[in-house]
Design a protein around this motif. Structure first.
Motif, PDB file in Angstrom:
ATOM      1  N   UNK A   1     102.862 -28.979 -18.474  1.00 15.76           N
ATOM      2  CA  UNK A   1     103.982 -28.284 -19.107  1.00 15.76           C
ATOM      3  C   UNK A   1     103.428 -27.107 -19.899  1.00 15.76           C
ATOM      4  N   UNK A   2     103.988 -25.922 -19.691  1.00 15.83           N
ATOM      5  CA  UNK A   2     103.492 -24.722 -20.360  1.00 15.83           C
ATOM      6  C   UNK A   2     104.305 -24.504 -21.636  1.00 15.83           C
ATOM      7  N   UNK A   3     103.690 -24.638 -22.828  1.00 17.59           N
ATOM      8  CA  UNK A   3     104.443 -24.461 -24.077  1.00 17.59           C
ATOM      9  C   UNK A   3     104.767 -22.996 -24.334  1.00 17.59           C
ATOM     10  N   UNK A   4     105.699 -22.767 -25.264  1.00 22.52           N
ATOM     11  CA  UNK A   4     106.174 -21.415 -25.544  1.00 22.52           C
ATOM     12  C   UNK A   4     105.047 -20.500 -25.999  1.00 22.52           C
ATOM     13  N   UNK A   5     104.074 -21.010 -26.780  1.00 20.99           N
ATOM     14  CA  UNK A   5     102.995 -20.157 -27.265  1.00 20.99           C
ATOM     15  C   UNK A   5     102.164 -19.619 -26.107  1.00 20.99           C
TER      16      UNK A   5
ATOM     17  N   UNK B   1     100.340 -33.582 -43.287  1.00 20.83           N
ATOM     18  CA  UNK B   1     101.279 -33.344 -44.387  1.00 20.83           C
ATOM     19  C   UNK B   1     101.085 -31.970 -45.011  1.00 20.83           C
ATOM     20  N   UNK B   2      99.863 -31.427 -44.878  1.00 20.99           N
ATOM     21  CA  UNK B   2      99.569 -30.129 -45.502  1.00 20.99           C
ATOM     22  C   UNK B   2      99.709 -28.967 -44.524  1.00 20.99           C
ATOM     23  N   UNK B   3     100.117 -29.233 -43.291  1.00 18.28           N
ATOM     24  CA  UNK B   3     100.142 -28.186 -42.269  1.00 18.28           C
ATOM     25  C   UNK B   3     101.346 -27.266 -42.467  1.00 18.28           C
ATOM     26  N   UNK B   4     101.134 -25.969 -42.719  1.00 24.05           N
ATOM     27  CA  UNK B   4     102.268 -25.059 -42.875  1.00 24.05           C
ATOM     28  C   UNK B   4     102.898 -24.726 -41.533  1.00 24.05           C
ATOM     29  N   UNK B   5     104.148 -24.342 -41.556  1.00 23.35           N
ATOM     30  CA  UNK B   5     104.860 -24.011 -40.317  1.00 23.35           C
ATOM     31  C   UNK B   5     104.165 -22.888 -39.559  1.00 23.35           C
ATOM     32  N   UNK B   6     103.561 -21.945 -40.289  1.00 23.15           N
ATOM     33  CA  UNK B   6     102.904 -20.807 -39.646  1.00 23.15           C
ATOM     34  C   UNK B   6     101.731 -21.221 -38.774  1.00 23.15           C
ATOM     35  N   UNK B   7     101.166 -22.414 -39.034  1.00 22.47           N
ATOM     36  CA  UNK B   7      99.987 -22.861 -38.297  1.00 22.47           C
ATOM     37  C   UNK B   7     100.324 -23.720 -37.082  1.00 22.47           C
ATOM     38  N   UNK B   8     101.573 -24.087 -36.924  1.00 20.61           N
ATOM     39  CA  UNK B   8     101.919 -25.032 -35.845  1.00 20.61           C
ATOM     40  C   UNK B   8     101.649 -24.500 -34.450  1.00 20.61           C
ATOM     41  N   UNK B   9     101.840 -23.187 -34.170  1.00 17.42           N
ATOM     42  CA  UNK B   9     101.496 -22.709 -32.825  1.00 17.42           C
ATOM     43  C   UNK B   9     100.034 -22.947 -32.447  1.00 17.42           C
ATOM     44  N   UNK B  10      99.140 -22.910 -33.440  1.00 14.50           N
ATOM     45  CA  UNK B  10      97.725 -23.173 -33.186  1.00 14.50           C
ATOM     46  C   UNK B  10      97.530 -24.606 -32.703  1.00 14.50           C
ATOM     47  N   UNK B  11      98.183 -25.548 -33.365  1.00 15.29           N
ATOM     48  CA  UNK B  11      98.067 -26.953 -32.962  1.00 15.29           C
ATOM     49  C   UNK B  11      98.613 -27.161 -31.546  1.00 15.29           C
ATOM     50  N   UNK B  12      99.748 -26.540 -31.265  1.00 15.74           N
ATOM     51  CA  UNK B  12     100.338 -26.660 -29.926  1.00 15.74           C
ATOM     52  C   UNK B  12      99.403 -26.093 -28.866  1.00 15.74           C
ATOM     53  N   UNK B  13      98.850 -24.925 -29.115  1.00 18.00           N
ATOM     54  CA  UNK B  13      97.955 -24.280 -28.150  1.00 18.00           C
ATOM     55  C   UNK B  13      96.695 -25.097 -27.923  1.00 18.00           C
TER      56      UNK B  13
ATOM     57  N   UNK C   1      87.465 -24.910 -35.961  1.00 17.75           N
ATOM     58  CA  UNK C   1      88.896 -24.837 -36.244  1.00 17.75           C
ATOM     59  C   UNK C   1      89.709 -25.195 -35.002  1.00 17.75           C
ATOM     60  N   UNK C   2      89.295 -24.699 -33.841  1.00 18.50           N
ATOM     61  CA  UNK C   2      89.973 -25.052 -32.593  1.00 18.50           C
ATOM     62  C   UNK C   2      89.914 -26.556 -32.347  1.00 18.50           C
ATOM     63  N   UNK C   3      88.753 -27.152 -32.593  1.00 16.10           N
ATOM     64  CA  UNK C   3      88.606 -28.592 -32.359  1.00 16.10           C
ATOM     65  C   UNK C   3      89.435 -29.394 -33.362  1.00 16.10           C
ATOM     66  N   UNK C   4      89.525 -28.905 -34.604  1.00 14.21           N
ATOM     67  CA  UNK C   4      90.352 -29.591 -35.601  1.00 14.21           C
ATOM     68  C   UNK C   4      91.827 -29.521 -35.209  1.00 14.21           C
ATOM     69  N   UNK C   5      92.283 -28.361 -34.738  1.00 14.32           N
ATOM     70  CA  UNK C   5      93.683 -28.225 -34.311  1.00 14.32           C
ATOM     71  C   UNK C   5      93.966 -29.143 -33.125  1.00 14.32           C
ATOM     72  N   UNK C   6      93.025 -29.241 -32.210  1.00  8.15           N
ATOM     73  CA  UNK C   6      93.166 -30.178 -31.086  1.00  8.15           C
ATOM     74  C   UNK C   6      93.316 -31.603 -31.609  1.00  8.15           C
ATOM     75  N   UNK C   7      92.471 -31.977 -32.578  1.00 14.26           N
ATOM     76  CA  UNK C   7      92.525 -33.329 -33.124  1.00 14.26           C
ATOM     77  C   UNK C   7      93.842 -33.642 -33.799  1.00 14.26           C
ATOM     78  N   UNK C   8      94.480 -32.628 -34.400  1.00 16.20           N
ATOM     79  CA  UNK C   8      95.778 -32.841 -35.029  1.00 16.20           C
ATOM     80  C   UNK C   8      96.897 -32.983 -34.003  1.00 16.20           C
TER      81      UNK C   8
END
Length: 328
Positions: free
Chosen positions: A112-116, A49-61, A24-31
């Protein structure tokens, strides 16, 4: 190039693990990376297109750095099979995990250090709970439906490499692990990545973890509190994504049918056979046999490896299970 230094005991303590949370971590990195890892462009287009707003911090991290994550997100894997929930609990619910220390080290390598990451630094307990919800949302939206066929590819990779180790020894297995990114000559395992001092394994051995989403290199998890880990591209990842691994019609429900069932039976009887041999067994043209194999491969039921110009096909554990349980 970074190097792991083996001693004699380390060779006897090499093991494999299939880890859904790490995938899951590697998939979020790929996105999230600006440049998608090799082969993932179509999958990324479909899944964004299917990514919910609740999951976006994971992609950023997970995409804040190409090669690094906070160490607490990669806990020591059990020797028993672990579910996504098992790993999530180990990563985010351990009160002894040095979340702030690991996050501070991670922030130190970021331009750059993101908010998450800032929130993890200053409010670690609250952030861990928020991350638990974000990772669960990401996994459900992006990975859960496809996990059976992804798991099949990963399990097949482990079985293949375990077979090499059993027949030819650990030295041969390490030498063929991932030749484009990893080089082995005892006592050194050298791999592509940011420069770092040599890391002695010190008798702890190594956990090798295949990934379907890590198509552009290898990742490492090296610290003093757990067994070292090395993540590498699964050998079938390129063919899986090239066959259209991003699309819903590749899921298991689309793989069963009389002709494909016949192909599964033929491959069970002829493990490692080529496309021409399969076509002869089925009484079809090589092009038709190739289409059947591609459909089964998309569903995670078959893996294909290539030696020069020859393709060899074999069932994955999921393919054998489907054959034994539902087809016979």
């Amino acid at each position: 190039m970074p190097r792991l230094v083996f001693s004699g005991p380390d060779l006897g303590r090499v093991r494999f693990a299939v880890l859904p949370f790490q995938e899951t971590l590697k998939a979020a990195r790929g996105l999230g990376l600006l440049k998608p890892p090799a082969g993932l462009a179509a999958w990324r287009h479909a899944r964004r297109a299917a990514l919910p707003a609740a999951a976006r911090p994971v992609v950023t991290l997970c995409s804040a750095h190409t090669w690094h994550l906070p160490d607490f997100l990669t806990p020591q894997p059990s020797t028993a099979p672990m579910s996504f929930e098992d790993e999530l609990h180990a990563a985010l619910d351990d009160p002894a995990a040095p979340v702030q220390r690991d996050t501070a080290a991670f922030a130190g390598v970021l331009a750059t250090v993101p908010a998450v990451v800032e929130t993890l630094l200053h409010h670690p307990e609250r952030s861990r709970q928020a991350l638990r919800h974000a990772f669960t949302a990401f996994h459900q939206a992006v990975l859960a439906a496809d996990w059976p066929r992804l798991h099949a590819q990963l399990a097949a990779d482990v079985a293949f490499r375990a077979g090499i180790a059993a027949r030819h020894g650990m030295d041969a297995m390490l030498a063929t692990l991932c030749p484009q990114h990893v080089r082995w000559e005892y006592p050194l395992l050298e791999f592509d990545g940011p420069g770092a001092p040599d890391f002695p394994l010190g008798g702890r051995g190594l956990v090798l973890v295949p990934s379907m989403f890590l198509t552009d290199g290898v990742h490492r998890q090296l610290n003093d509190r757990q067994q070292p880990m090395l993540f590498y591209p699964a050998r079938t990842a390129a063919a899986f994504w090239r066959d259209g691994g991003a699309w819903p019609d590749g899921r298991l429900a689309g793989a069963v049918g009389e002709r494909r069932a016949a192909a599964l039976r033929a491959l069970a009887d002829r493990p490692g056979c080529g496309t021409t041999d399969l076509a002869a067994a089925l009484g079809v043209t090589p092009a038709t046999a190739s289409t059947h194999v591609a459909n089964l491969r998309r569903a995670g039921l078959v893996v294909t490896t290539r030696l020069a110009r020859t393709a060899r096909h074999e069932l994955t554990p999921l393919g054998r299970h489907l054959l034994d349980t539902h087809i016979g």
